[in-house]
Design a protein around this motif. Structure first.
Motif: not given
Length: 139
Positions: A97-108
């Motif tokens: 999901p788009d929100a997961v892709a963004i959240d994971e990138a932000v966490q990295l």
């Protein structure tokens, strides 16, 4: 940390190291897998690295257009690796999901880069997410 989160971190590590050495990320990942004590699992990191490499030209075009005030040459290598991975997942990984892709990138970005990086990564990927459906239609 889940298996996919670990794979994302591993992929960013490889993309970052390849950028520093001006090396081929897929080859570098293969070398790291060969050097490992045990055979690597069928790893999502491989899918991510290969996907970023396969679509890097388009990924970099989109990042250049949407990273307001920043050129790719000015970005820290780790931020660029995180953005490339995040954008690959946003546009090409249909099971993420788009929100997961963004959240994971932000966490990295939060764990690997500067204090300003999470906000920067979120801003760039957030802008791209607003037009993600249009972009996917042209891929």
């Amino acid at each position: 940390m889940g298996a996919r989160s670990k794979a994302r971190k591993r992929a960013v590590d490889v993309l970052y190291a390849a950028a520093l050495r001006d090396a081929d990320p897929v080859r570098l990942l293969g070398e790291r897998n060969e050097a490992a004590e045990q055979p690597p699992p069928n790893d999502y990191a491989t899918t991510l690295v290969e996907g970023v490499v396969a679509h890097r030209e388009r990924i970099d075009e989109l990042l250049t257009e949407h990273a307001e005030g920043w050129t790719l040459d000015r970005m820290p290598f780790v931020d660029l690796a995180v953005l490339r991975l995040g954008l690959y997942e946003l546009l090409w990984a249909s099971d993420v999901p788009d929100a997961v892709a963004i959240d994971e990138a932000v966490q990295l970005a939060r764990s690997l880069s500067t204090d300003d990086s999470p906000r920067f990564v979120n801003g760039v990927l957030g802008r791209l997410a607003t037009i993600a459906d249009q972009l996917r239609a042209t891929l």
